[in-house]
Design a protein around this motif. Structure first.
Motif, PDB file in Angstrom:
ATOM      1  N   LEU A  95      -0.364   2.053   9.583  1.00  0.00           N
ATOM      2  CA  LEU A  95       0.884   2.431   8.921  1.00  0.00           C
ATOM      3  C   LEU A  95       1.076   3.952   8.857  1.00  0.00           C
ATOM      4  O   LEU A  95       2.203   4.421   8.781  1.00  0.00           O
ATOM      5  N   SER A  96      -0.005   4.708   8.905  1.00  0.00           N
ATOM      6  CA  SER A  96       0.084   6.168   8.827  1.00  0.00           C
ATOM      7  C   SER A  96       0.815   6.765  10.019  1.00  0.00           C
ATOM      8  O   SER A  96       1.248   7.912   9.978  1.00  0.00           O
TER       9      SER A  96
ATOM     10  N   GLN B 130       5.006   6.848   0.167  1.00  0.00           N
ATOM     11  CA  GLN B 130       5.853   5.792   0.732  1.00  0.00           C
ATOM     12  C   GLN B 130       5.133   4.453   0.579  1.00  0.00           C
ATOM     13  O   GLN B 130       3.969   4.329   0.945  1.00  0.00           O
ATOM     14  N   TRP B 131       5.827   3.448   0.058  1.00  0.00           N
ATOM     15  CA  TRP B 131       5.238   2.123  -0.116  1.00  0.00           C
ATOM     16  C   TRP B 131       5.551   1.246   1.087  1.00  0.00           C
ATOM     17  O   TRP B 131       6.679   1.229   1.583  1.00  0.00           O
TER      18      TRP B 131
ATOM     19  N   GLU C  92      -8.217  -3.114   4.751  1.00  0.00           N
ATOM     20  CA  GLU C  92      -7.170  -2.263   4.197  1.00  0.00           C
ATOM     21  C   GLU C  92      -7.177  -0.888   4.877  1.00  0.00           C
ATOM     22  O   GLU C  92      -6.120  -0.313   5.111  1.00  0.00           O
ATOM     23  N   ASN C  93      -8.344  -0.371   5.220  1.00  0.00           N
ATOM     24  CA  ASN C  93      -8.421   0.920   5.918  1.00  0.00           C
ATOM     25  C   ASN C  93      -7.729   0.857   7.275  1.00  0.00           C
ATOM     26  O   ASN C  93      -7.034   1.791   7.667  1.00  0.00           O
TER      27      ASN C  93
ATOM     28  N   VAL D 212      -3.992   0.930   6.657  1.00  0.00           N
ATOM     29  CA  VAL D 212      -3.529   2.282   6.339  1.00  0.00           C
ATOM     30  C   VAL D 212      -3.459   3.128   7.608  1.00  0.00           C
ATOM     31  O   VAL D 212      -2.488   3.857   7.820  1.00  0.00           O
ATOM     32  N   GLU D 213      -4.453   3.025   8.484  1.00  0.00           N
ATOM     33  CA  GLU D 213      -4.439   3.765   9.749  1.00  0.00           C
ATOM     34  C   GLU D 213      -3.220   3.403  10.591  1.00  0.00           C
ATOM     35  O   GLU D 213      -2.540   4.272  11.127  1.00  0.00           O
TER      36      GLU D 213
ATOM     37  N   VAL E  56       0.845  -1.189   0.000  1.00  0.00           N
ATOM     38  CA  VAL E  56       0.000   0.000   0.000  1.00  0.00           C
ATOM     39  C   VAL E  56       0.888   1.250   0.000  1.00  0.00           C
ATOM     40  O   VAL E  56       1.952   1.256   0.613  1.00  0.00           O
ATOM     41  N   CYS E  57       0.453   2.281  -0.719  1.00  0.00           N
ATOM     42  CA  CYS E  57       1.188   3.544  -0.785  1.00  0.00           C
ATOM     43  C   CYS E  57       0.490   4.566   0.105  1.00  0.00           C
ATOM     44  O   CYS E  57      -0.713   4.807  -0.025  1.00  0.00           O
ATOM     45  N   ILE E  58       1.248   5.175   1.016  1.00  0.00           N
ATOM     46  CA  ILE E  58       0.729   6.209   1.911  1.00  0.00           C
ATOM     47  C   ILE E  58       1.651   7.409   1.794  1.00  0.00           C
ATOM     48  O   ILE E  58       2.833   7.334   2.140  1.00  0.00           O
ATOM     49  N   ASP E  59       1.120   8.510   1.307  1.00  0.00           N
ATOM     50  CA  ASP E  59       1.887   9.758   1.141  1.00  0.00           C
ATOM     51  C   ASP E  59       3.199   9.536   0.396  1.00  0.00           C
ATOM     52  O   ASP E  59       4.248  10.035   0.796  1.00  0.00           O
TER      53      ASP E  59
END
Length: 59
Positions: free
Chosen positions: A56-57, A18-19, A49-50, A53-54, A13-16
């Motif tokens: 990993l954020s 960053q993979w 997935e949400n 993401v939370e 997953v890509c966040i801002d």
């Protein structure tokens, strides 16, 4: 999206920009970047997935 509860599966997953790579059914993830990956210990095992993401954020 619900994550498949199968340890043979993974999600990238890509966040801002960053993979991150996450192996399902674990609390282990790591940031994908050149060289050796930066390991991350998640606070819990995400089921969607949400949630992933939370978690990993925070990194």
């Amino acid at each position: 999206m619900e994550l498949k509860q199968d340890p043979r599966c993974y999600t990238n997953v890509c966040i801002d920009g960053q993979w991150f790579h996450y192996d399902h059914c674990s609390t282990n993830a790591y940031m994908l970047k050149g060289g050796s990956p930066a390991g991350i210990e998640l606070q819990s095992i995400p089921t969607t997935e949400n949630e992933l993401v939370e978690l990993l954020s925070q990194y």
